[in-house]
Design an enzyme around this catalytic site. Sequence first.
Site, PDB file in Angstrom:
ATOM      1  N   ASN A 162      -4.327  72.061  73.725  1.00  0.00           N
ATOM      2  CA  ASN A 162      -5.777  72.060  73.520  1.00  0.00           C
ATOM      3  C   ASN A 162      -6.171  70.629  73.157  1.00  0.00           C
ATOM      4  O   ASN A 162      -5.940  70.183  72.039  1.00  0.00           O
ATOM      5  CB  ASN A 162      -6.119  73.037  72.385  1.00  0.00           C
ATOM      6  N   LYS A 184      -8.983  69.450  72.767  1.00  0.00           N
ATOM      7  CA  LYS A 184     -10.207  69.404  71.939  1.00  0.00           C
ATOM      8  C   LYS A 184     -11.160  68.325  72.486  1.00  0.00           C
ATOM      9  O   LYS A 184     -11.209  68.120  73.694  1.00  0.00           O
ATOM     10  CB  LYS A 184      -9.851  69.217  70.466  1.00  0.00           C
ATOM     11  N   HIS A 230     -11.740  79.843  69.100  1.00  0.00           N
ATOM     12  CA  HIS A 230     -11.000  78.885  68.261  1.00  0.00           C
ATOM     13  C   HIS A 230     -11.710  78.767  66.912  1.00  0.00           C
ATOM     14  O   HIS A 230     -12.940  78.845  66.836  1.00  0.00           O
ATOM     15  CB  HIS A 230     -10.944  77.521  68.955  1.00  0.00           C
ATOM     16  N   GLU A 277     -12.424  76.304  65.231  1.00  0.00           N
ATOM     17  CA  GLU A 277     -13.433  75.236  65.204  1.00  0.00           C
ATOM     18  C   GLU A 277     -14.748  75.710  65.815  1.00  0.00           C
ATOM     19  O   GLU A 277     -15.798  75.111  65.566  1.00  0.00           O
ATOM     20  CB  GLU A 277     -12.877  73.981  65.906  1.00  0.00           C
ATOM     21  N   GLU A 331      -3.570  81.057  64.713  1.00  0.00           N
ATOM     22  CA  GLU A 331      -3.699  79.702  64.186  1.00  0.00           C
ATOM     23  C   GLU A 331      -4.261  79.776  62.772  1.00  0.00           C
ATOM     24  O   GLU A 331      -5.490  79.886  62.594  1.00  0.00           O
ATOM     25  CB  GLU A 331      -4.652  78.878  65.056  1.00  0.00           C
ATOM     26  N   GLY A 357      -4.331  70.683  62.230  1.00  0.00           N
ATOM     27  CA  GLY A 357      -4.606  69.262  62.052  1.00  0.00           C
ATOM     28  C   GLY A 357      -4.295  68.746  60.660  1.00  0.00           C
ATOM     29  O   GLY A 357      -4.687  67.644  60.295  1.00  0.00           O
ATOM     30  N   SER A 359      -0.472  72.425  63.698  1.00  0.00           N
ATOM     31  CA  SER A 359       0.479  71.340  63.405  1.00  0.00           C
ATOM     32  C   SER A 359       1.853  71.561  64.038  1.00  0.00           C
ATOM     33  O   SER A 359       2.877  71.228  63.438  1.00  0.00           O
ATOM     34  CB  SER A 359       0.594  71.125  61.893  1.00  0.00           C
TER      35      SER A 359
HETATM   36  P1  13P Z   1      -3.094  70.819  65.710  1.00  0.00           P
HETATM   37  O1  13P Z   1      -1.853  71.031  66.560  1.00  0.00           O
HETATM   38  O2  13P Z   1      -3.680  69.455  65.869  1.00  0.00           O
HETATM   39  O3  13P Z   1      -2.874  71.244  64.306  1.00  0.00           O
HETATM   40  O4  13P Z   1      -4.209  71.810  66.319  1.00  0.00           O
HETATM   41  C1  13P Z   1      -3.894  73.134  66.515  1.00  0.00           C
HETATM   42  C2  13P Z   1      -5.005  73.767  67.250  1.00  0.00           C
HETATM   43  O5  13P Z   1      -6.080  73.963  66.712  1.00  0.00           O
HETATM   44  C3  13P Z   1      -4.777  74.122  68.658  1.00  0.00           C
HETATM   45  O6  13P Z   1      -5.799  74.904  69.161  1.00  0.00           O
END
Ligand code: 13P
Length: 251
Positions: free
Chosen positions: A11, A13, A99, A101, A169, A175, A213
């Site tokens: 992803n 992002k 997601h 976010e 997640e 992150g 992560s």
């Molecule tokens: P990170 O791997 O940067 O922690 O992000 C995970 C994520 O949100 C994947 O959709």
Amino acid sequence: MVLRRKLIAGNWKMNGLYADGMALAQELVGRITAAGPVGFDLLVCPPATLLYPVGQVLAGHPIALGGQDCHAAEKGAHTGDLSAPMLTDLGARYVIVGHSERRYDHGETDGDIAAKVAAAHAAGLVAVVCVGETLAQRESGAALTVVADQIAGSIPAGSTSHNLVVAYEPVWAIGTGRTAQVADVAEMHAHIRTVLAAKVPDPEKVQILYGGSVKPANAASLMAIADVDGALVGGASLVAGDFWAIAESCR
Ligand code: 13P
């Protein structure tokens, strides 16, 4: 015992200008071409601006293309949004939906997400539905209930292992460099599969990914957990060598 192929999904992002996306996609194509047949599936989900050019680079290679979100409507007056048929039109096979976010930054509810997943299915896409608890919810002992409720509310009728992937997640692991404990991931993934039985006819075949992560250094131990069928990778998916190393950890 059902054998589920592992799916390693990147992803990206809101990252990558044109040149960055091209270079990343080309490097991944180079890696998979050099590797020959592999025992895992690869998916990349670039930002909307890069879907078309990245799709052109991936065409003919065994790396699938996915969107990061879609609108619940097929078309219409929704400025700035993308519909599921628009993603299919560009060669996408998958779309990430729900997601954290988007759940938290954009106020998306389980009902919104279920409508988007239904739209994705109608357009022939596989929906990668994200679920996961916040740190406060985990610390209060509510993680299993929160995720069960998200599954109950976000997965519409008509979902099967052919059009649904679930990604667990934990919000506090995204992150942050913090990954969930192996025992907690194992417990949650088994729980998700149990809860899925009320939603899909073939829960034992649904791929359940872990995200938060995931890095080359922790991928092997996470991918070895029963009921973990791959990874949804954020930051590390922006570095071709790291993304590839994560995929190789489940060879
Ligand atoms: P990170 O791997 O940067 O922690 O992000 C995970 C994520 O949100 C994947 O959709």
